[in-house]
Design a protein around this motif. Structure first.
Motif, PDB file in Angstrom:
ATOM      1  N   PHE A   1       0.841  -1.205   0.000  1.00 58.48           N
ATOM      2  CA  PHE A   1       0.000   0.000   0.000  1.00 58.48           C
ATOM      3  C   PHE A   1       0.875   1.254   0.000  1.00 58.48           C
ATOM      4  O   PHE A   1       2.078   1.194   0.266  1.00 58.48           O
ATOM      5  N   ASP A   2       0.266   2.387  -0.291  1.00 57.60           N
ATOM      6  CA  ASP A   2       1.000   3.660  -0.322  1.00 57.60           C
ATOM      7  C   ASP A   2       0.806   4.465   0.961  1.00 57.60           C
ATOM      8  O   ASP A   2       1.696   5.218   1.364  1.00 57.60           O
ATOM      9  N   VAL A   3      -0.379   4.329   1.572  1.00 60.59           N
ATOM     10  CA  VAL A   3      -0.716   5.106   2.753  1.00 60.59           C
ATOM     11  C   VAL A   3      -1.183   4.146   3.843  1.00 60.59           C
ATOM     12  O   VAL A   3      -1.967   3.228   3.569  1.00 60.59           O
TER      13      VAL A   3
ATOM     14  N   VAL B   1       6.569  -2.419  12.383  1.00 60.95           N
ATOM     15  CA  VAL B   1       6.149  -2.440  10.984  1.00 60.95           C
ATOM     16  C   VAL B   1       6.106  -1.021  10.425  1.00 60.95           C
ATOM     17  O   VAL B   1       6.566  -0.764   9.308  1.00 60.95           O
ATOM     18  N   GLY B   2       5.562  -0.085  11.217  1.00 65.85           N
ATOM     19  CA  GLY B   2       5.507   1.299  10.763  1.00 65.85           C
ATOM     20  C   GLY B   2       6.883   1.871  10.477  1.00 65.85           C
ATOM     21  O   GLY B   2       7.080   2.599   9.505  1.00 65.85           O
ATOM     22  N   TYR B   3       7.846   1.522  11.321  1.00 70.16           N
ATOM     23  CA  TYR B   3       9.225   2.007  11.129  1.00 70.16           C
ATOM     24  C   TYR B   3       9.768   1.567   9.775  1.00 70.16           C
ATOM     25  O   TYR B   3      10.360   2.356   9.035  1.00 70.16           O
ATOM     26  N   ARG B   4       9.556   0.297   9.443  1.00 74.04           N
ATOM     27  CA  ARG B   4      10.059  -0.218   8.163  1.00 74.04           C
ATOM     28  C   ARG B   4       9.361   0.452   6.991  1.00 74.04           C
ATOM     29  O   ARG B   4       9.994   0.777   5.975  1.00 74.04           O
ATOM     30  N   LEU B   5       8.070   0.670   7.118  1.00 72.48           N
ATOM     31  CA  LEU B   5       7.326   1.337   6.046  1.00 72.48           C
ATOM     32  C   LEU B   5       7.801   2.774   5.852  1.00 72.48           C
ATOM     33  O   LEU B   5       7.933   3.250   4.721  1.00 72.48           O
TER      34      LEU B   5
ATOM     35  N   LYS C   1      10.793   3.943   6.513  1.00 79.17           N
ATOM     36  CA  LYS C   1      12.119   3.896   5.892  1.00 79.17           C
ATOM     37  C   LYS C   1      12.021   3.703   4.388  1.00 79.17           C
ATOM     38  O   LYS C   1      12.892   4.144   3.630  1.00 79.17           O
ATOM     39  N   GLU C   2      10.957   3.040   3.943  1.00 78.32           N
ATOM     40  CA  GLU C   2      10.763   2.809   2.512  1.00 78.32           C
ATOM     41  C   GLU C   2      10.045   3.972   1.825  1.00 78.32           C
ATOM     42  O   GLU C   2       9.752   3.908   0.634  1.00 78.32           O
ATOM     43  N   GLY C   3       9.752   5.022   2.590  1.00 80.16           N
ATOM     44  CA  GLY C   3       9.144   6.204   1.998  1.00 80.16           C
ATOM     45  C   GLY C   3       7.633   6.184   1.933  1.00 80.16           C
ATOM     46  O   GLY C   3       7.032   7.024   1.251  1.00 80.16           O
TER      47      GLY C   3
ATOM     48  N   ASN D   1      15.725   7.991  15.199  1.00 75.49           N
ATOM     49  CA  ASN D   1      16.038   7.941  13.771  1.00 75.49           C
ATOM     50  C   ASN D   1      15.300   9.010  12.966  1.00 75.49           C
ATOM     51  O   ASN D   1      15.309   8.973  11.737  1.00 75.49           O
ATOM     52  N   LYS D   2      14.667   9.948  13.677  1.00 67.84           N
ATOM     53  CA  LYS D   2      14.011  11.108  13.073  1.00 67.84           C
ATOM     54  C   LYS D   2      12.988  10.717  12.001  1.00 67.84           C
ATOM     55  O   LYS D   2      12.911  11.335  10.925  1.00 67.84           O
ATOM     56  N   MET D   3      12.220   9.681  12.315  1.00 71.60           N
ATOM     57  CA  MET D   3      11.146   9.280  11.412  1.00 71.60           C
ATOM     58  C   MET D   3      10.045  10.338  11.427  1.00 71.60           C
ATOM     59  O   MET D   3       9.709  10.869  12.480  1.00 71.60           O
TER      60      MET D   3
END
Length: 388
Positions: A97-99, A112-116, A118-120, A160-162
């Motif tokens: 998904f995009d959002v 999971v949110g952290y990984r998403l 990082k992928e933009g 990590n300044k997400m």
């Protein structure tokens, strides 16, 4: 768009109602929406309904924390730990998904949110049914618990300044995120609900009546109803079902009516014919019931420990009052409002209508829908600029 982190919709709590309503809102905006239900406690109805969005119930029950028996034993608290070890499997299931809208800050959001992020991907964090904002108010133990949860869920993301937008339900949640150094420009206070005020009525009723609307369970403060039922001079309507149902039925007097679950239209009629709504919850992040009360012009008497309802009544003095969570305080306030009505019923009715009118500008579904759409638009646009 994916909505993640609620229980299965059949659990029918406030978080699930908001997840469903948000999904429907964004389908109407043209989004392709999938809602992933985490799981449901053993013993609850598991038959999925029909929705205008894609719905995946029990999506993460490969994680033991999301299985029915564990959710039941832990009183659904285990849901917050879903994704502690299975985050890679969860990621693989929802990665296309995009959002993403996470219903509440949990381990799943952290991992999971952290990984998403990082992928933009665009990630928005909701705060439905969470009480982080009050944890540090109740002594050493709760302050320690607050620090542990903050470190567990947010330390990695902030270090990590997400960048992620945070949708808070009340100002106390907003203050919590400001306190842990989240970027204030990414925090939006929107008391989200699906209460359309135009569907509710407001009667100039003769008899003074008090109403409770919600589940009949301990966390909703139903012990207060047990005390109110002892008062023969209070006309009390109780709408809802739950574990306290049998005890309430045994204690009720001739002026108490326990309606159980009712149709939407019957609920609207009962609220319109009442004067006061009591919200004795130990804690709630908002309180859809309280907003339904305001849509009916009702004066709210809420527990001072419950941040969501307290937030609502403090938006305007006409909405109601927050009192210490004690039957004497609730009864004293009920009697005060009753005497005001008895002095001049027409003036009292005019105040009910004014209360409804003021609340509509703040809490009506059309108002908060627009605010939430703006939040998503800003989140997507900012994320796209970062990814350019």
């Amino acid at each position: 768009m994916a909505i993640v982190g609620s229980m299965n919709l059949e659990f029918a709590g406030g978080g699930e109602a908001n997840a469903r309503d948000i999904a429907e809102l964004f389908v109407r905006q043209g989004y392709d929406v999938t809602l992933f239900g985490t799981g449901i406690p053993k013993g609850y109805e598991e038959k999925a309904g029909e929705y205008i969005f894609h719905y995946v119930p029990s999506a993460f029950t490969f994680d033991i924390m999301a299985t029915g028996p564990v959710l039941k034993i832990s009183h659904i608290l285990s849901m917050g730990l879903t994704g502690l070890y299975t985050y890679n499997r969860i990621y693989e299931k929802i990665k296309d998904f995009d959002v993403y809208y996470f219903i509440s800050p949990t381990i799943m959001f952290r991992n999971v949110g952290y990984r998403l992020m990082k992928e933009g991907k665009t990630v928005i964090l909701g705060n439905h049914g969470t009480f982080f904002e009050v944890l540090d108010m109740y002594g050493f133990a709760s302050k320690a618990y607050s620090k542990i949860l903050t470190k567990m869920i947010f330390r990695k993301l902030l270090k990590n300044k997400m960048k992620f937008f945070i949708h808070v339900q009340n100002k106390y949640q907003a203050q919590y995120y400001a306190r842990i150094k989240c970027d204030p420009s990414y925090i939006r206070e929107i008391p989200y609900n699906n209460v359309k005020f135009s569907n509710y009525g407001c009667f100039n009723n003769e008899e003074f009546a008090v109403v409770y609307l919600g589940r009949l369970m301990g966390s909703k403060g139903v012990d207060m109803l047990l005390e109110l039922e002892k008062r023969a001079d209070i006309n009390l309507h109780i709408i809802g079902k739950g574990p306290y149902m049998e005890r309430l039925q045994k204690l009720k007097n001739k002026n108490t009516v326990i309606h159980g679950y009712v149709s939407a239209q019957e609920k609207i009629m009962l609220l319109a014919g009442s004067d006061v709504m009591i919200v004795p919850s130990i804690n709630e992040s908002l309180s859809i019931s309280a907003i339904e009360g305001l849509a009916s012009g009702l004066y709210l008497i809420v527990s001072a420990t419950s941040m969501g309802p307290r937030y609502i009544v403090r938006q305007d003095n006409i909405f109601g009052v927050a009192v210490p969570r004690n039957p004497k305080n609730f009864i004293k306030e009920i009697e005060r409002i009753k005497s005001i009505k008895e002095r001049n019923k027409m003036d009292y009715y005019k105040e009910k209508m004014l209360r409804r009118e003021i609340a509509m500008k703040m809490f009506d579904a059309d108002v908060v829908d627009k605010q939430l759409i703006e939040l998503f638009t800003d989140a997507i646009n900012r994320n796209n600029k970062r990814n350019q």
